[in-house]
Write a protein that holds these residues in place. Structure first.
Motif, mmCIF file in Angstrom:
data_model
loop_
_atom_site.group_PDB
_atom_site.id
_atom_site.type_symbol
_atom_site.label_atom_id
_atom_site.label_comp_id
_atom_site.label_asym_id
_atom_site.label_seq_id
_atom_site.Cartn_x
_atom_site.Cartn_y
_atom_site.Cartn_z
ATOM 1 N N LEU A 106 0.794 -1.236 0.000
ATOM 2 C CA LEU A 106 0.000 0.000 0.000
ATOM 3 C C LEU A 106 0.828 1.289 0.000
ATOM 4 N N ALA A 107 2.065 1.200 0.476
ATOM 5 C CA ALA A 107 2.892 2.413 0.590
ATOM 6 C C ALA A 107 4.374 2.045 0.439
ATOM 7 N N PRO A 108 4.749 1.537 -0.740
ATOM 8 C CA PRO A 108 6.123 1.029 -0.916
ATOM 9 C C PRO A 108 7.208 2.070 -0.620
ATOM 10 N N ASP A 109 6.859 3.348 -0.708
ATOM 11 C CA ASP A 109 7.857 4.394 -0.460
ATOM 12 C C ASP A 109 8.326 4.440 0.993
ATOM 13 N N ILE A 110 7.608 3.799 1.924
ATOM 14 C CA ILE A 110 8.038 3.846 3.329
ATOM 15 C C ILE A 110 8.824 2.602 3.746
ATOM 16 N N VAL A 111 9.033 1.673 2.798
ATOM 17 C CA VAL A 111 9.754 0.432 3.125
ATOM 18 C C VAL A 111 11.244 0.615 2.881
ATOM 19 N N LYS A 112 12.064 0.255 3.876
ATOM 20 C CA LYS A 112 13.522 0.381 3.754
ATOM 21 C C LYS A 112 14.067 -0.956 3.245
ATOM 22 N N VAL A 113 13.933 -1.142 1.949
ATOM 23 C CA VAL A 113 14.169 -2.456 1.335
ATOM 24 C C VAL A 113 15.537 -3.042 1.688
ATOM 25 N N GLY A 114 16.570 -2.222 1.677
ATOM 26 C CA GLY A 114 17.915 -2.734 1.931
ATOM 27 C C GLY A 114 18.213 -3.019 3.401
ATOM 28 N N ALA A 115 17.283 -2.660 4.281
ATOM 29 C CA ALA A 115 17.578 -2.740 5.724
ATOM 30 C C ALA A 115 16.681 -3.716 6.472
ATOM 31 N N LEU A 116 15.900 -4.516 5.754
ATOM 32 C CA LEU A 116 14.906 -5.374 6.415
ATOM 33 C C LEU A 116 15.573 -6.350 7.383
ATOM 34 N N ALA A 117 14.995 -6.428 8.577
ATOM 35 C CA ALA A 117 15.602 -7.241 9.639
ATOM 36 C C ALA A 117 14.534 -8.026 10.382
ATOM 37 N N ARG A 118 14.993 -9.076 11.045
ATOM 38 C CA ARG A 118 14.080 -9.788 11.955
ATOM 39 C C ARG A 118 14.278 -9.235 13.358
ATOM 40 N N GLY A 119 13.276 -9.432 14.211
ATOM 41 C CA GLY A 119 13.326 -8.905 15.567
ATOM 42 C C GLY A 119 14.438 -9.533 16.389
ATOM 43 N N GLU A 120 15.111 -8.692 17.141
ATOM 44 C CA GLU A 120 16.128 -9.204 18.082
ATOM 45 C C GLU A 120 15.440 -9.354 19.437
ATOM 46 N N PHE A 121 14.713 -10.449 19.572
ATOM 47 C CA PHE A 121 13.876 -10.661 20.753
ATOM 48 C C PHE A 121 14.701 -10.827 22.021
ATOM 49 N N ARG A 122 14.177 -10.301 23.102
ATOM 50 C CA ARG A 122 14.726 -10.571 24.429
ATOM 51 C C ARG A 122 13.774 -11.580 25.067
ATOM 52 N N GLU A 123 14.223 -12.828 25.092
ATOM 53 C CA GLU A 123 13.337 -13.969 25.345
ATOM 54 C C GLU A 123 12.523 -13.870 26.639
ATOM 55 N N ALA A 124 13.161 -13.503 27.745
ATOM 56 C CA ALA A 124 12.470 -13.536 29.041
ATOM 57 C C ALA A 124 11.293 -12.549 29.051
ATOM 58 N N ALA A 125 11.518 -11.347 28.525
ATOM 59 C CA ALA A 125 10.460 -10.332 28.522
ATOM 60 C C ALA A 125 9.333 -10.711 27.570
ATOM 61 N N VAL A 126 9.714 -11.301 26.434
ATOM 62 C CA VAL A 126 8.713 -11.723 25.457
ATOM 63 C C VAL A 126 7.851 -12.831 26.047
ATOM 64 N N GLU A 127 8.505 -13.754 26.739
ATOM 65 C CA GLU A 127 7.786 -14.870 27.358
ATOM 66 C C GLU A 127 6.749 -14.358 28.372
ATOM 67 N N LEU A 128 7.156 -13.383 29.173
ATOM 68 C CA LEU A 128 6.229 -12.823 30.162
ATOM 69 C C LEU A 128 5.064 -12.124 29.467
ATOM 70 N N ARG A 129 5.382 -11.381 28.407
ATOM 71 C CA ARG A 129 4.322 -10.677 27.690
ATOM 72 C C ARG A 129 3.332 -11.660 27.069
ATOM 73 N N GLU A 130 3.852 -12.715 26.491
ATOM 74 C CA GLU A 130 2.961 -13.704 25.861
ATOM 75 C C GLU A 130 2.096 -14.407 26.901
ATOM 76 N N LYS A 131 2.707 -14.693 28.050
ATOM 77 C CA LYS A 131 1.923 -15.322 29.123
ATOM 78 C C LYS A 131 0.815 -14.371 29.586
ATOM 79 N N ALA A 132 1.153 -13.104 29.754
ATOM 80 C CA ALA A 132 0.157 -12.104 30.162
ATOM 81 C C ALA A 132 -0.971 -12.053 29.135
ATOM 82 N N ARG A 133 -0.598 -12.096 27.865
ATOM 83 C CA ARG A 133 -1.602 -12.038 26.798
ATOM 84 C C ARG A 133 -2.543 -13.249 26.876
ATOM 85 N N ARG A 134 -1.941 -14.434 27.067
ATOM 86 C CA ARG A 134 -2.754 -15.659 27.151
ATOM 87 C C ARG A 134 -3.727 -15.613 28.319
#
Ligand SMILES: [Zn+2]
Length: 264
Positions: free
Chosen positions: A176-204
């Motif tokens: 929908l808005a290709p001009d806002i995508v940084k094509v050369g810089a696409l990355a995956r999340g650098e997750f911090r496991e313990a905090a993510v785990e707590l957040r997911e548990k809270a969500r559940r």
């Protein structure tokens, strides 16, 4: 049927006056100005809400008027990354109230906030309740566009974690808005496991917490931007726009619908 959306900001006042009798609902896109990792620009949330709104407006021309998007939202949890601007929830509600009040003065009666930012959802719930008390609207509601395609995204991603500057959001931006995508810089999340785990548990468990985003992911991405594609984004956008049009058609055809009629 016209292919163009009906955009308030592009009209002169005589043009507004002329088209007004045909307008059945106003879409008010809202989002944020906040970090989206290295993957997409800070405008992503309000821009994508605007792009979705424009497509709905074009499909239902001339019955759906679109205001300019509100570029700022409630983004305290992203403030530790450079560039993010946040409103206080009270300010956000006050601005939305004033926008709806102004439009109501011109005779418009049905309003839908089209939201692009998860952090706005709780405040939008309060906004709808408060504004409904102050403005005599026939319909006032709020939707977060991605929720209209959540089944499709979940089906594709399985139980992979996603939600911010991820394969879902970056794909929608590519479509929908290709001009806002940084094509050369696409990355995956650098997750911090313990905090993510707590957040997911809270969500559940249905427990509300508000972790700062850098506690969850070092680069601000929650998901995987490297898996994004314009095709997936197009498919998501189609589902969102189709369902939103379907909902709006039922709001338009039903006089005096209020959110309180449908939500218990
Ligand atoms: Zn976003």
């Amino acid at each position: 049927m016209a292919e163009q959306p009906l955009l308030l900001a592009d009209l002169s006042w005589p043009e507004v006056q002329e088209i007004l009798p045909q307008v059945k609902i106003v879409l008010i896109p809202v989002g944020s100005l906040e970090q989206h990792g290295p993957n997409i620009a800070e405008q992503s949330d309000h821009r994508l809400a605007f792009e979705v709104s424009k497509r709905v407006s074009a499909r239902l021309y001339p019955r759906v008027l679109v205001t300019p998007p509100l570029p700022f939202g409630v983004s305290h949890h992203h403030m530790r990354f450079p560039g993010t601007i946040t409103l206080e929830p009270e300010t956000f509600i006050a601005v939305l109230r004033d926008v709806v009040k102004s439009l109501a003065r011109h005779g418009l009666k049905k309003f839908l906030f089209v939201n692009g930012h998860g952090g706005n959802e709780a405040t939008l719930g309060v906004a709808v309740v408060k504004i409904q008390e102050e403005v005599s609207a026939e319909f006032l509601g709020s939707c977060s566009y991605w929720r209209l395609a959540e089944d499709l995204v979940r089906e594709r991603l399985g139980d992979r974690l996603y939600g911010h500057a991820c394969e879902f959001e970056t794909s929608v931006a590519m479509a929908l808005a290709p001009d806002i995508v940084k094509v050369g810089a696409l990355a995956r999340g650098e997750f911090r496991e313990a905090a993510v785990e707590l957040r997911e548990k809270a969500r559940r468990f249905g427990i509300t917490i508000a972790p700062y985003f850098d506690e969850l992911t070092a680069n601000g991405v929650f998901g995987d931007g490297t898996r994004a594609s314009a095709e997936f984004g197009q498919e998501i956008a189609e589902r969102v726009v189709g369902r939103l049009c379907e909902f709006i058609e039922s709001v338009i055809s039903r006089p005096g619908t209020k959110l309180s009629d449908t939500v218990g």
